[in-house]
Design a protein around this motif. Structure first.
Motif, PDB file in Angstrom:
ATOM      1  N   LYS B  16     -66.290 -33.752   2.597  1.00 45.10           N
ATOM      2  CA  LYS B  16     -66.832 -32.379   2.609  1.00 45.10           C
ATOM      3  C   LYS B  16     -66.263 -31.523   1.471  1.00 45.10           C
ATOM      4  O   LYS B  16     -66.938 -30.639   0.950  1.00 45.10           O
ATOM      5  CB  LYS B  16     -66.570 -31.714   3.956  1.00 45.10           C
ATOM      6  CG  LYS B  16     -67.362 -32.335   5.099  1.00 45.10           C
ATOM      7  CD  LYS B  16     -68.853 -31.987   5.013  1.00 45.10           C
ATOM      8  CE  LYS B  16     -69.699 -32.854   5.945  1.00 45.10           C
ATOM      9  NZ  LYS B  16     -70.122 -34.137   5.332  1.00 45.10           N
ATOM     10  N   ASN B  20     -67.245 -28.035  -1.765  1.00 46.70           N
ATOM     11  CA  ASN B  20     -66.529 -26.844  -2.237  1.00 46.70           C
ATOM     12  C   ASN B  20     -66.356 -26.901  -3.751  1.00 46.70           C
ATOM     13  O   ASN B  20     -66.420 -25.873  -4.433  1.00 46.70           O
ATOM     14  CB  ASN B  20     -65.169 -26.732  -1.546  1.00 46.70           C
ATOM     15  CG  ASN B  20     -65.284 -26.787  -0.030  1.00 46.70           C
ATOM     16  OD1 ASN B  20     -65.426 -27.864   0.546  1.00 46.70           O
ATOM     17  ND2 ASN B  20     -65.274 -25.645   0.619  1.00 46.70           N
ATOM     18  N   ALA B 151     -60.156 -26.939  -1.947  1.00 44.36           N
ATOM     19  CA  ALA B 151     -61.381 -26.751  -1.169  1.00 44.36           C
ATOM     20  C   ALA B 151     -61.379 -25.447  -0.389  1.00 44.36           C
ATOM     21  O   ALA B 151     -62.408 -24.769  -0.286  1.00 44.36           O
ATOM     22  CB  ALA B 151     -61.585 -27.933  -0.227  1.00 44.36           C
ATOM     23  N   ALA B 156     -68.400 -24.024   0.851  1.00 42.74           N
ATOM     24  CA  ALA B 156     -69.082 -25.307   0.656  1.00 42.74           C
ATOM     25  C   ALA B 156     -70.507 -25.046   0.176  1.00 42.74           C
ATOM     26  O   ALA B 156     -71.170 -24.124   0.653  1.00 42.74           O
ATOM     27  CB  ALA B 156     -69.093 -26.092   1.959  1.00 42.74           C
ATOM     28  N   SER B 195     -60.886 -29.541   7.368  1.00 42.19           N
ATOM     29  CA  SER B 195     -62.178 -28.883   7.523  1.00 42.19           C
ATOM     30  C   SER B 195     -62.387 -28.309   8.927  1.00 42.19           C
ATOM     31  O   SER B 195     -63.435 -27.746   9.214  1.00 42.19           O
ATOM     32  CB  SER B 195     -63.310 -29.853   7.164  1.00 42.19           C
ATOM     33  OG  SER B 195     -63.225 -31.011   7.953  1.00 42.19           O
TER      34      SER B 195
END
Lengths: 254, 317
Positions: B16, B20, B151, B156, B195
């Motif tokens: 994930k 970002n 991140a 995102a 996350s």
């Protein structure tokens, strides 16, 4: 067996010091502040010394790049069991703009000059938090890299390394020569004993300059400012768990 | 301006944090391409091709990319750079990016910029130093900017339904100096630490690894991930992949509950950007209370089970 191990030892502001930003925003206050060896580099030295004690390594050479005071850091490495040291002198103020890339160029040149078979560095220095030197050095030498190591086993021409990764542990095999960067759980560094500190005073520290090595360390980045981070306001205390649950509910967390 | 993002994935799905990094690349401007290297990673390629902001995907399919070893990935990215002359090359500041980005930078004779938290202009970035006790603004003088992205500092990018074009990446030879032997991932049904919306972390105050079960129970009630302070990792209570802090993971969840954690500088560096912070500690002087929105001064062995029970009751009620 003639495995010479090179270990990087950075002199940094001691981890217990509360760092203060200079009012002119050019950096942090370093004058009169306690410095010591980067904690991850202590782990690197410890690992190299253990390899020597296990008769896997033949010699442990500690290196530090920076001003004269780096020799104190090297004395610590020698007291922990390194055989000799090389100080690559970069006086102030150039030392303030010395980047990991410059250090890696120095390390890779020395690795060739000294016929080194393994380089161990800490995974990250606790001042600039860059986490680069090991990887950069490996690339410049075209050697494989085993970063964030929590266990290394040298087996002839190769090495098995257990690495700390985001989801857990990973096992890789790298050919020697190689670069290892030490993570927290690789070992617990020993304290230098008084007799060893005395012995370390007799060990040799060679002093060289980047120019002696033919290495260009001119900076590729410019630090425009160093500032305080935004301050987080403390909230309030709650009396008991019930009140905490009410607060969590009010935010929609439960 | 053109940016190449080297996508991180685990062979099954895209990490994930790569999304970002796409948002960070958008802040630079110009075209964004993504490179997916893997062994039979066509599923990842499909996923990446739908990420908004990416205009082209390069795909390199080869057994040697299994485990994303930097020795194998670096020549591949250099080949892509030779062909396309990107102005910026980036990846996430995860275990993968931290490992790979500097190796690539050295090959380009560029000074890499690690773990950026902001982009001021195409050549100027902000990043934390001294465990987050200072923020440095750094300008790169290199022709190509090579950096890794924290991140938690960027949103995102969205994943849409339209896929952009996929091209074969230029071929490159792997040096075969390293091999990926396997992994032992911590098995957990809980959300992934970096996350997760909610994170509950334990420190030395937990007194043993077994006592972390108190946190696991609360975490499972709330759907939270579980982390730990470096002190708890050093003491051997839990594995290092749970470490939150300067030398561990950086998290910024909606809710962070610190249990039995005093709040050392290096721990605060990993969690002080959390939206809401709750601290449970029996020592009223613990520095963690200086950053906590809600502090509870109480013995954790009494407070945590009670909290679990009351959260359960609130959920069912």
């Amino acid at each position: 067996m003639a495995l010479r191990v090179l270990v990087g030892c950075k002199r940094v502001i001691d981890y217990a010091v509360k760092v203060r930003v200079k009012p002119d925003k050019t950096g942090v206050v370093t004058d009169g502040v306690k410095h010591s060896m980067n904690p991850f580099d202590e782990i690197a030295i410890e690992e190299a010394v253990r390899l020597k004690e296990k008769k896997v390594a033949s010699e442990v050479v500690a290196i530090s790049c920076g001003p004269k005071q780096c020799q104190e850091t090297l004395r610590t490495a020698l007291a922990m069991g390194a055989d000799r040291a090389i100080h690559v002198e970069v006086p102030e103020p150039e030392s303030h703009t010395l980047e990991p890339l410059g250090v890696a160029k120095i390390f890779s040149k020395l690795a060739k000059d000294e016929d080194v078979g393994l380089i161990i560095v800490g995974k990250q220095a606790i001042d600039d938090d860059c986490n680069q030197t090991g990887q950069l050095t490996a690339a410049l030498l075209d050697w494989p890299q085993a970063t964030f190591a929590s266990e290394i086993t040298v087996d002839g021409d190769s090495m098995k390394v257990i690495r700390e990764v985001d989801g857990g542990l990973e096992t890789i095999k790298v050919n020697m020569p190689a670069v290892v960067s030490a993570d927290l759980r690789l070992n617990e560094p020993r304290y230098a004993t008084l007799p060893n500190i005395m012995k370390a005073k007799k060990k040799k520290i060679d002093v060289k300059t980047p120019a002696d090595l033919g290495v260009d360390i001119s900076p590729r980045t410019e630090t425009l400012s160093v500032e305080d981070p935004p301050v987080r306001q403390a909230g309030s205390k709650v009396e008991d768990v019930s009140e905490l649950v009410e607060k969590l509910k009010s935010h929609g967390f439960v | 301006l053109s940016t190449l993002i080297v996508a991180e994935h685990n062979g099954e799905s895209l990490t994930k944090a790569t999304l970002n990094a796409v948002t960070a690349a958008q802040a630079i401007g110009g075209e964004i391409s993504a490179l997916v290297a893997g062994a039979n990673a066509s599923k990842i390629v499909e996923e990446v091709s739908k990420v908004k902001g990416i205009s082209k995907v390069l795909y390199a399919d080869n057994e040697c990319y299994k485990g994303l070893l930097p020795e194998a990935i670096t020549p591949l990215v250099l080949a892509a750079q030779n062909q396309f002359n990107y102005t910026h090359i980036t990846a996430t500041a995860t275990a993968f990016g931290k490992n790979f980005i500097p190796r690539l930078a050295a090959k380009l004779d560029v000074s890499p910029i690690s773990d950026i938290i902001g982009i001021t202009s195409e050549d100027t970035f902000t990043r934390t130093v001294y465990a987050g006790n200072a923020i440095a603004t750094v300008k790169s003088k290199d022709n190509v900017k090579v950096f890794s992205v924290r991140a938690t500092a960027f949103d995102a990018a969205d994943v849409g339904s339209d896929a952009v074009g996929v091209e074969q990446a230029p071929s490159a030879e792997s040096p075969n100096t390293s091999s990926w032997e396997g992994q032992e991932l911590s098995k957990s049904d809980r959300p992934e630490l970096t996350s997760a919306s909610y994170v509950i972390s334990g420190g030395r105050g937990l007194k043993s690894g077994d006592n972390f079960s108190l946190l696991y129970e609360l975490a499972d009630t709330m759907g939270a991930a579980v982390g730990a302070s470096r002190a708890a990792v050093d003491a051997g209570y839990v594995p290092n992949d749970m470490q939150v802090g300067q030398t561990g993971k950086i998290v910024a969840p909606e809710l962070y509950i610190a249990v039995g954690i005093s709040g050392a500088i290096q721990h605060l560096a990993g969690m002080k950007d959390s939206k809401t912070i709750v601290a449970v500690n029996k020592d009223p002087e613990a520095p963690i209370f200086q950053v906590a929105d809600y502090g509870l001064v109480e013995d954790l062995f009494k407070a945590v089970p009670e909290l679990t029970e009351k959260v359960k009751a609130a959920k069912s009620g």
